[in-house]
Design an enzyme around this catalytic site. Sequence first.
Site, PDB file in Angstrom:
ATOM      1  N   GLY A 191       0.812  -1.214   0.000  1.00 35.02           N
ATOM      2  CA  GLY A 191       0.000   0.000   0.000  1.00 35.02           C
ATOM      3  C   GLY A 191       0.847   1.266   0.000  1.00 35.02           C
ATOM      4  O   GLY A 191       2.079   1.218  -0.079  1.00 35.02           O
ATOM      5  N   ILE A 217       1.579   3.778   2.302  1.00 38.99           N
ATOM      6  CA  ILE A 217       2.587   4.005   3.348  1.00 38.99           C
ATOM      7  C   ILE A 217       3.481   2.768   3.496  1.00 38.99           C
ATOM      8  O   ILE A 217       4.697   2.872   3.670  1.00 38.99           O
ATOM      9  CB  ILE A 217       1.918   4.361   4.693  1.00 38.99           C
ATOM     10  CG1 ILE A 217       0.992   5.581   4.513  1.00 38.99           C
ATOM     11  CG2 ILE A 217       2.973   4.657   5.754  1.00 38.99           C
ATOM     12  CD1 ILE A 217       0.143   5.904   5.728  1.00 38.99           C
ATOM     13  N   LYS A 251      -9.305   2.188   4.812  1.00 40.87           N
ATOM     14  CA  LYS A 251      -9.023   3.521   5.369  1.00 40.87           C
ATOM     15  C   LYS A 251      -9.936   4.652   4.887  1.00 40.87           C
ATOM     16  O   LYS A 251      -9.664   5.813   5.189  1.00 40.87           O
ATOM     17  CB  LYS A 251      -7.583   3.888   5.049  1.00 40.87           C
ATOM     18  CG  LYS A 251      -7.308   4.009   3.560  1.00 40.87           C
ATOM     19  CD  LYS A 251      -6.010   4.722   3.258  1.00 40.87           C
ATOM     20  CE  LYS A 251      -5.775   4.811   1.764  1.00 40.87           C
ATOM     21  NZ  LYS A 251      -4.590   5.549   1.391  1.00 40.87           N
ATOM     22  N   SER A 284      -4.370   6.613  13.721  1.00 36.63           N
ATOM     23  CA  SER A 284      -4.753   7.760  12.880  1.00 36.63           C
ATOM     24  C   SER A 284      -5.145   8.946  13.740  1.00 36.63           C
ATOM     25  O   SER A 284      -5.741   8.788  14.818  1.00 36.63           O
ATOM     26  CB  SER A 284      -5.942   7.323  12.021  1.00 36.63           C
ATOM     27  OG  SER A 284      -6.573   8.435  11.450  1.00 36.63           O
ATOM     28  N   TYR A 338     -14.570   4.138  10.734  1.00 35.48           N
ATOM     29  CA  TYR A 338     -13.131   3.946  10.478  1.00 35.48           C
ATOM     30  C   TYR A 338     -12.315   4.373  11.698  1.00 35.48           C
ATOM     31  O   TYR A 338     -11.461   3.619  12.192  1.00 35.48           O
ATOM     32  CB  TYR A 338     -12.683   4.742   9.239  1.00 35.48           C
ATOM     33  CG  TYR A 338     -11.177   4.871   9.168  1.00 35.48           C
ATOM     34  CD1 TYR A 338     -10.389   3.775   8.836  1.00 35.48           C
ATOM     35  CD2 TYR A 338     -10.539   6.075   9.496  1.00 35.48           C
ATOM     36  CE1 TYR A 338      -9.001   3.874   8.815  1.00 35.48           C
ATOM     37  CE2 TYR A 338      -9.165   6.186   9.473  1.00 35.48           C
ATOM     38  CZ  TYR A 338      -8.394   5.083   9.130  1.00 35.48           C
ATOM     39  OH  TYR A 338      -7.026   5.182   9.128  1.00 35.48           O
ATOM     40  N   LYS A 392      -9.830   2.237  14.609  1.00 39.46           N
ATOM     41  CA  LYS A 392      -8.444   2.534  15.001  1.00 39.46           C
ATOM     42  C   LYS A 392      -8.342   2.664  16.522  1.00 39.46           C
ATOM     43  O   LYS A 392      -7.409   2.161  17.148  1.00 39.46           O
ATOM     44  CB  LYS A 392      -7.958   3.809  14.306  1.00 39.46           C
ATOM     45  CG  LYS A 392      -7.753   3.632  12.818  1.00 39.46           C
ATOM     46  CD  LYS A 392      -6.569   2.716  12.536  1.00 39.46           C
ATOM     47  CE  LYS A 392      -6.517   2.219  11.122  1.00 39.46           C
ATOM     48  NZ  LYS A 392      -5.419   1.286  10.859  1.00 39.46           N
ATOM     49  N   TYR A 418      -0.925   8.795  12.604  1.00 37.46           N
ATOM     50  CA  TYR A 418      -0.482   9.652  11.507  1.00 37.46           C
ATOM     51  C   TYR A 418      -1.510  10.760  11.298  1.00 37.46           C
ATOM     52  O   TYR A 418      -2.712  10.505  11.368  1.00 37.46           O
ATOM     53  CB  TYR A 418      -0.373   8.919  10.162  1.00 37.46           C
ATOM     54  CG  TYR A 418       0.131   7.512  10.197  1.00 37.46           C
ATOM     55  CD1 TYR A 418       1.132   7.109  11.065  1.00 37.46           C
ATOM     56  CD2 TYR A 418      -0.395   6.568   9.315  1.00 37.46           C
ATOM     57  CE1 TYR A 418       1.588   5.804  11.056  1.00 37.46           C
ATOM     58  CE2 TYR A 418       0.052   5.273   9.299  1.00 37.46           C
ATOM     59  CZ  TYR A 418       1.032   4.896  10.180  1.00 37.46           C
ATOM     60  OH  TYR A 418       1.463   3.595  10.165  1.00 37.46           O
ATOM     61  N   ASN A 443      -1.835  13.675   8.120  1.00 32.16           N
ATOM     62  CA  ASN A 443      -2.242  13.478   6.719  1.00 32.16           C
ATOM     63  C   ASN A 443      -1.043  13.135   5.830  1.00 32.16           C
ATOM     64  O   ASN A 443      -0.409  14.033   5.275  1.00 32.16           O
ATOM     65  CB  ASN A 443      -2.951  14.736   6.193  1.00 32.16           C
ATOM     66  CG  ASN A 443      -4.330  14.918   6.796  1.00 32.16           C
ATOM     67  OD1 ASN A 443      -4.480  14.964   8.007  1.00 32.16           O
ATOM     68  ND2 ASN A 443      -5.347  14.997   5.963  1.00 32.16           N
ATOM     69  N   ASN A 450      -9.283  12.046  -1.055  1.00 30.40           N
ATOM     70  CA  ASN A 450      -8.360  12.927  -0.314  1.00 30.40           C
ATOM     71  C   ASN A 450      -7.846  14.064  -1.190  1.00 30.40           C
ATOM     72  O   ASN A 450      -7.806  13.963  -2.413  1.00 30.40           O
ATOM     73  CB  ASN A 450      -7.179  12.115   0.232  1.00 30.40           C
ATOM     74  CG  ASN A 450      -7.631  11.098   1.257  1.00 30.40           C
ATOM     75  OD1 ASN A 450      -7.493   9.902   1.049  1.00 30.40           O
ATOM     76  ND2 ASN A 450      -8.203  11.547   2.358  1.00 30.40           N
ATOM     77  N   LEU A 451      -7.442  15.125  -0.527  1.00 30.41           N
ATOM     78  CA  LEU A 451      -7.113  16.360  -1.239  1.00 30.41           C
ATOM     79  C   LEU A 451      -5.936  16.215  -2.206  1.00 30.41           C
ATOM     80  O   LEU A 451      -6.052  16.555  -3.391  1.00 30.41           O
ATOM     81  CB  LEU A 451      -6.821  17.463  -0.203  1.00 30.41           C
ATOM     82  CG  LEU A 451      -6.479  18.822  -0.801  1.00 30.41           C
ATOM     83  CD1 LEU A 451      -7.639  19.383  -1.605  1.00 30.41           C
ATOM     84  CD2 LEU A 451      -6.070  19.801   0.307  1.00 30.41           C
ATOM     85  N   GLY A 462     -19.036  16.093   8.194  1.00 34.49           N
ATOM     86  CA  GLY A 462     -18.078  15.372   9.045  1.00 34.49           C
ATOM     87  C   GLY A 462     -16.704  16.011   9.098  1.00 34.49           C
ATOM     88  O   GLY A 462     -15.881  15.633   9.933  1.00 34.49           O
TER      89      GLY A 462
END
Length: 349
Positions: free
Chosen positions: A12, A14, A87, A127, A151, A155, A179, A181, A201-202, A296
């Site tokens: 993945g 990371i 995730k 997270s 989610y 965690k 972590y 972002n 995600n951005l 959210g």
Amino acid sequence: MPETVLVTGGAGFIGSHTCVELLDHGYEVVVVDNHVNSSPEALDRIAKIAGRPLAAAHRVDVRDRRAMSEVFASHPVDAVIHFAAHKAVGESVARPVEYYDTNVGGTCALLSVMHEYQVDRLVFSSSCSVYGDARTVPLTERSPVAPTNPYARTKLMCERILEDVCARLPRMKVLALRYFNPVGAHPSGLLGEDPRGVPGNLMPYVAQVAVGRRERLSVFGDDYPTPDGTGVRDYIHVVDVAEGHRVALEHLDDRAGMRVFNLGTGTGTSVLELVGAFAEVSGRPVPHRVVDRRPGDVAALVADASAVAEAWDWTTTRDLTAMCRDAWRFQELNPDGYSRRPRHVGGPT
Ligand code: NAD
Ligand code: WQD
């Protein structure tokens, strides 16, 4: 003998960067991944960057205790880094059972197999989402936790399970890293974030706009109580995150039991700041328009990163420009992600 580290979710985003970091530092690396959200091609690229192969890569689901037991039986595992999980926050609301099953069930299965093979050293992917709707930033590890979606609850539940296991097994050493972002990519352009479908995600969304794959970015709200009204986050370069895991491994034996650390930079960046930095680095426009807030979302999430700095004498070194530059290089070289070979592979610049 070099230490052998089992990396779940090693193909993945990371995990793959962490495998490179571990290989670069002399570890033997065994990957377990079912590729539900990754390509096996990432594994070839890890070996290519590191200039040496993984010890092994097993296409195995971490929830499959028998298969996991076979993996542990075939390698002398000294420590585990557990990345494998789902995730996506929105998806976790739509498919909560799947999230609890994979994230919590997968962690429980892993722990029982570790116990069977007397492996007692673990680094766990947590997270910043466990903090929920933070009232004050920066967030320290002692800030209240209040997850707001399934989610994030998975965690936090895993953290609680790990605490309970450490209380029961005094030899266990666990580091849970929260972590913030993670963004960016490996400077080689070979490894990066390769989201399936429309990025949630951005950073990957911005990269796809810059490369022309998407028309424009929707900025989710500009009426937050932040300097420019857009959401502020603590973006951290994925290679810094990977380095953090290698340093964590070196500090696992400092103390038995469970410890929790933030992994962030301590610097907040707004959506518009990130868009501006990306446009500058890429030389491409990033068309955007402001739309309603995303349900959210919170105004600001920024880490107090001092605990890790004090405990490990280590801090992140890569800034927002490096994050954008490396994300852009990966996007340019791999416009369709891992489904095609990169057009050109240059060295780090
Ligand atoms: P990713 O989806 O890129 O990597 C997760 C890997 O785990 C994938 O390769 C996937 O195929 C694998 N996987 C999933 N379920 C599996 C299973 N049952 N068995 C075996 N393999 C399985 O995600 P990532 O961004 O690299 O995140 C890694 C970890 O870090 C996750 O635990 C995630 O929750 C956590 N995290 C990520 C972020 C982020 O923004 N990326 C932030 C905080 C925490
Ligand atoms: C960042 C900012 C958005 C997309 C997520 C998870 C969290 C953790 C990290 C795993 C926010 C804005 C975004 C877009 C936008 N992951 N945005 N337009 O939500 O901070 O955190 O990743 O543990 O659990 O929730 O990251 O990248 O989605 O958003 O304006 O198209 O960008 O509103 O302010 P987020 P993100």
